[in-house]
Design a protein around this motif. Structure first.
Motif, short mmCIF file in Angstrom:
data_model
loop_
_atom_site.label_atom_id
_atom_site.label_comp_id
_atom_site.label_asym_id
_atom_site.label_seq_id
_atom_site.Cartn_x
_atom_site.Cartn_y
_atom_site.Cartn_z
N LEU A 108 -13.73 52.74 33.22
CA LEU A 108 -14.43 52.17 31.68
C LEU A 108 -15.62 51.19 32.14
N ASN A 109 -17.05 52.53 31.73
CA ASN A 109 -18.14 51.11 32.00
C ASN A 109 -18.38 50.32 30.82
N ASP A 110 -19.08 49.76 31.46
CA ASP A 110 -19.02 48.25 30.11
C ASP A 110 -19.12 48.18 28.61
N PHE A 111 -19.98 49.49 28.12
CA PHE A 111 -19.95 49.35 26.60
C PHE A 111 -19.05 49.90 26.39
N GLU A 112 -18.13 50.88 27.24
CA GLU A 112 -16.78 51.71 26.53
C GLU A 112 -15.24 50.38 26.44
N ARG A 113 -15.65 49.12 27.32
CA ARG A 113 -15.44 47.81 27.62
C ARG A 113 -15.16 47.33 26.29
N PHE A 114 -16.58 47.23 25.41
CA PHE A 114 -16.49 46.31 24.92
C PHE A 114 -16.73 47.51 23.68
N SER A 115 -16.51 48.38 23.75
CA SER A 115 -15.78 49.07 22.57
C SER A 115 -14.61 49.13 22.38
N VAL A 116 -13.46 49.08 23.04
CA VAL A 116 -12.38 48.89 23.22
C VAL A 116 -11.76 47.29 23.01
N MET A 117 -12.77 46.37 23.12
CA MET A 117 -12.42 45.15 22.94
C MET A 117 -12.53 45.17 21.09
N VAL A 118 -13.53 45.90 20.28
CA VAL A 118 -14.12 45.50 19.20
C VAL A 118 -13.13 46.53 18.55
N THR A 119 -12.20 47.89 19.34
CA THR A 119 -11.12 48.21 18.31
C THR A 119 -10.41 47.62 18.36
N LYS A 120 -9.67 46.81 19.32
CA LYS A 120 -8.34 45.92 19.56
C LYS A 120 -8.72 44.56 18.00
N LYS A 121 -10.24 44.16 18.09
CA LYS A 121 -10.34 43.18 17.03
C LYS A 121 -10.06 43.24 15.78
N GLN A 122 -10.82 44.52 15.24
CA GLN A 122 -10.57 45.24 13.77
C GLN A 122 -8.86 45.41 14.02
N ARG A 123 -7.93 46.01 15.08
CA ARG A 123 -6.53 46.36 14.49
C ARG A 123 -6.05 45.59 14.24
N ARG A 124 -5.74 44.20 15.15
CA ARG A 124 -5.69 42.80 15.24
C ARG A 124 -5.74 42.34 13.45
N ASP A 125 -7.47 42.37 12.61
CA ASP A 125 -7.70 42.41 11.90
C ASP A 125 -6.66 42.49 11.20
N VAL A 126 -6.27 44.14 11.26
CA VAL A 126 -5.77 44.59 9.68
C VAL A 126 -4.08 44.22 9.96
N VAL A 127 -3.65 44.36 10.90
CA VAL A 127 -1.80 44.16 11.13
C VAL A 127 -2.03 42.29 10.26
N ARG A 128 -2.90 41.96 10.78
CA ARG A 128 -2.75 40.29 10.36
C ARG A 128 -3.12 40.23 8.95
N LYS A 129 -3.68 40.87 7.94
CA LYS A 129 -3.65 40.88 6.95
C LYS A 129 -2.81 41.82 6.10
N THR A 130 -2.65 42.96 6.99
CA THR A 130 -0.61 42.76 6.15
C THR A 130 0.46 42.34 6.34
N LEU A 131 0.24 41.58 7.27
CA LEU A 131 0.84 40.62 7.19
C LEU A 131 1.57 39.50 6.26
N ALA A 132 0.11 39.47 6.27
CA ALA A 132 -0.33 38.06 5.60
C ALA A 132 0.04 38.64 3.50
N LYS A 133 -0.31 40.14 3.55
CA LYS A 133 -0.01 40.36 2.66
C LYS A 133 1.93 40.31 1.70
N ALA A 134 2.03 40.36 3.00
CA ALA A 134 4.04 40.79 2.59
C ALA A 134 4.42 39.87 2.95
#
Length: 135
Positions: A108-134
């Protein structure tokens, strides 16, 4: 005599992963055992030329070809490997999948690593919100 738990023996027909050289990362088959340090390997389906190779640069895999005669030629090894689906078995193993994922990550190049990080943050946020809702 008790059965040993050790299963990966250096034997004719054993599929090995090459750790060094120009074919590093590819798989091959032990065609003949030379001595306690070297074996003749061949990978007609993976592009590894028939050659003498030291054991210390090989990793034994749990896959092996059944009933492969000693000193079998490339044609025999190719037929047996295609019949038993060795490459498909290897590629479907978790070991090969982890290696492929690591290679992908390394390339991966720098931008692709950044994209992975952003995607992980978005996924983590979704998981956190659904757990809080549950809860």
């Amino acid at each position: 005599m008790t059965d040993s738990t050790f299963k990966r023996f250096v034997e004719v027909g054993r599929v090995v992963l090459l750790k060094s050289g120009p074919s590093a990362g590819k798989i091959a088959v032990i065609a003949e055992i030379i001595d306690h340090n070297r074996a003749i390997i061949d990978g007609p389906t993976t592009g590894v030329p028939r050659q003498s190779f030291p054991y210390r640069h090989l990793t034994l895999t749990p896959i092996s070809l059944t009933k492969l005669p000693r000193g079998a030629g490339s044609g025999v090894i190719r037929k047996q490997a295609e019949k038993e689906g060795v490459v498909a078995k290897w590629e479907s193993s978790t070991w090969a999948k982890k290696r492929a994922a690591m290679e992908k990550r390394r390339s991966l190049n720098d931008f692709e690593r950044f994209s992975v990080m952003v995607t992980k943050k978005q996924r983590r946020d979704v998981v956190r919100k659904t757990l809080a809702k549950a809860a």
